[in-house]
Design a protein around this motif. Structure first.
Motif, short mmCIF file in Angstrom:
data_model
loop_
_atom_site.label_atom_id
_atom_site.label_comp_id
_atom_site.label_asym_id
_atom_site.label_seq_id
_atom_site.Cartn_x
_atom_site.Cartn_y
_atom_site.Cartn_z
N GLY A 62 30.76 55.28 9.82
CA GLY A 62 31.96 56.05 10.28
C GLY A 62 31.79 57.01 11.26
O GLY A 62 30.56 57.08 11.98
N HIS A 63 32.58 57.94 11.66
CA HIS A 63 32.61 58.92 12.57
C HIS A 63 33.58 60.19 12.02
O HIS A 63 34.32 60.07 11.07
N LYS A 64 33.15 61.21 12.54
CA LYS A 64 33.89 62.57 12.27
C LYS A 64 34.27 63.11 13.32
O LYS A 64 33.91 62.88 14.67
N VAL A 65 35.53 63.60 13.31
CA VAL A 65 36.00 64.38 14.43
C VAL A 65 35.72 66.25 14.35
O VAL A 65 36.10 66.46 13.11
N GLY A 66 35.30 66.62 15.11
CA GLY A 66 35.26 68.15 15.06
C GLY A 66 35.88 68.84 15.99
O GLY A 66 36.34 68.25 16.85
N LEU A 67 36.06 70.37 15.80
CA LEU A 67 36.63 71.08 16.64
C LEU A 67 38.21 70.59 16.71
O LEU A 67 38.88 70.73 17.94
N ALA A 68 38.66 70.19 15.74
CA ALA A 68 40.03 69.63 15.60
C ALA A 68 41.30 70.57 15.68
O ALA A 68 42.41 70.41 15.81
N SER A 69 40.88 71.71 15.21
CA SER A 69 41.81 72.91 14.94
C SER A 69 41.98 73.61 16.36
O SER A 69 41.10 73.86 17.08
N ALA A 70 42.99 74.27 16.46
CA ALA A 70 43.39 74.99 17.71
C ALA A 70 42.30 76.36 17.71
O ALA A 70 41.86 77.00 18.45
N ALA A 71 42.28 76.80 16.34
CA ALA A 71 41.40 78.07 16.26
C ALA A 71 39.89 77.77 16.60
O ALA A 71 39.32 78.56 17.23
N MET A 72 39.43 76.66 16.03
CA MET A 72 38.03 76.07 16.52
C MET A 72 37.86 75.98 18.00
O MET A 72 36.92 76.41 18.43
N GLN A 73 39.00 75.30 18.50
CA GLN A 73 38.87 75.19 19.99
C GLN A 73 38.90 76.54 20.80
O GLN A 73 38.01 76.54 21.99
N ARG A 74 39.51 77.42 20.27
CA ARG A 74 39.60 78.66 21.01
C ARG A 74 38.22 79.30 20.73
O ARG A 74 37.58 79.93 21.78
#
Length: 265
Positions: A62-74
Motif C-alpha cells: 500500500g501507500h501512505k500520504v504525508g503532510l496532509a494537514s494544513a499545519a504540517m504543510q505550513r
C-alpha cells in the motif's frame, strides 16, 4: 551542469539511507549533502529504495500520504502532500510487542486506513471512484520514523526517506465506508493511559477521502496503480507523538473503534 541529481548521486543517497537503517545511526539531512536536489529527485531516491527492498523479497502492500494537514504543510513550507510506500515488513499485529529497537526516532500517529476492493488508476480519479474502490475502513496507528538526524527534515529529506515511514498497526474490526462520516469522526490518542492528543478526520485535506483521491491521481501518471487489497493511510488526524520503550498507545476513532500498539522494552 543542470541543477538536480544524476543517477550516481541518487544511488548514493539511497545507500546513505539504507546504511542508517542497518547501522541504527541517523544521517545528516540529504539536502545539505545534495543542495541541488528537488522533489523529483527525492521521489527517485525513494523509488530506488523500494526497488531494492522488493528485490530483497519485501512486497508493496500500500501507500501512505504525508503532510496532509494544513499545519504540517505550513511547517514544511509546501502546498501539497507527499506519499510513501508501505511494505509488508512494516505491518505489526495489534497487541503483539513491537521491537522498538528496529526504529531510530519513532513517533506515532492516529489514522483511518482504507483497504481497497477495486483498483484505482489515476489520473482522473474522482471522490465517487474512490468511494466505490474502498472495501472497508479500519482504525490504524502509523509509526513514523526518520533516518535523518534529529528529524531535521526538509521536504526533499522526508520524501527521499519514504515519507518518513516506519510501521503500521491496523485494527481488526472492518467498518463499511458508508457507516461513518470520516470528515466529522473524532479521535483520541492515549499513551500509557494518558490522553496526549485529539483530532478529527477533517484535519486530513478536509476528508481522508480527498487524500485517497490525491494519491491515486498523483501516482497514476508515474505508472503506479492502487491495487485491490492495498492499504492506504491518508494522513494523521493529530500531531505525531514520540514513543518510548514499554509504551502502550491506543487510538479510538468515533464509529471505527480502537487499535492498540504495544512496544517492547
Amino acid at each position: 551542469m543542470e541543477p538536480g541529481m544524476d543517477a550516481t548521486s541518487v544511488r548514493e543517497a539511497a545507500d546513505r539511507l539504507r546504511q542508517a537503517y542497518r547501522g541504527g545511526t541517523p544521517i545528516p539531512p540529504l539536502i545539505e549533502t545534495y543542495p541541488d536536489a528537488d522533489v523529483t529527485d527525492a521521489y527517485r531516491i525513494q523509488q530506488e529504495q523500494v526497488r531494492r527492498w522488493t528485490a530483497d523479497g519485501d512486497v508493496v502492500k500500500g501507500h501512505k500520504v504525508g503532510l496532509a494537514s494544513a499545519a504540517m504543510q505550513r511547517q514544511m513550507g509546501v502546498d501539497q502532500p507527499d506519499y510513501g510506500h508501505l511494505l509488508a515488513g512494516m505491518f505489526h499485529l495489534e497487541h503483539a510487542p513491537i521491537p522498538i529497537g528496529a526504529f531510530l526516532q519513532p513517533r506515532i500517529e492516529p489514522e483511518v486506513a482504507f483497504v481497497l476492493g477495486r483498483r484505482l488508476s489515476g489520473p482522473g480519479v474522482t471522490v465517487a471512484d474512490a468511494v466505490r474502490a474502498v472495501e472497508f475502513v479500519l482504525p490504524a496507528l502509523e509509526i513514523v520514523d526518520s533516518r535523518i538526524r534529529d528529524w531535521r527534515i526538509s521536504i526533499v529529506d522526508t520524501i527521499a526517506d519514504n515519507a518518513s515511514s516506519g510501521g503500521v498497526v491496523l485494527g481488526s474490526r472492518p467498518v463499511p465506508l458508508g457507516a461513518v462520516d470520516l470528515r466529522l469522526a473524532g479521535c483520541t490518542l492515549h499513551r500509557g493511559g494518558e490522553l496526549v492528543a485529539t483530532g478529527a478526520g477533517g484535519a486530513v485535506l478536509g476528508s481522508p477521502l480527498n487524500a485517497l483521491v490525491w494519491l491515486a491521481n498523483t501516482v497514476g501518471p508515474l505508472g503506479i496503480d492502487l491495487e485491490p487489497g492495498h492499504v492506504v493511510l491518508p494522513g494523521s488526524m493529530t500531531r505525531a507523538i514520540p514513543v518510548r520503550p514499554g509504551d502502550t498507545v491506543v487510538t479510538a476513532v468515533a464509529g471505527l473503534g480502537s487499535v492498540t500498539a504495544v512496544f517492547d522494552r
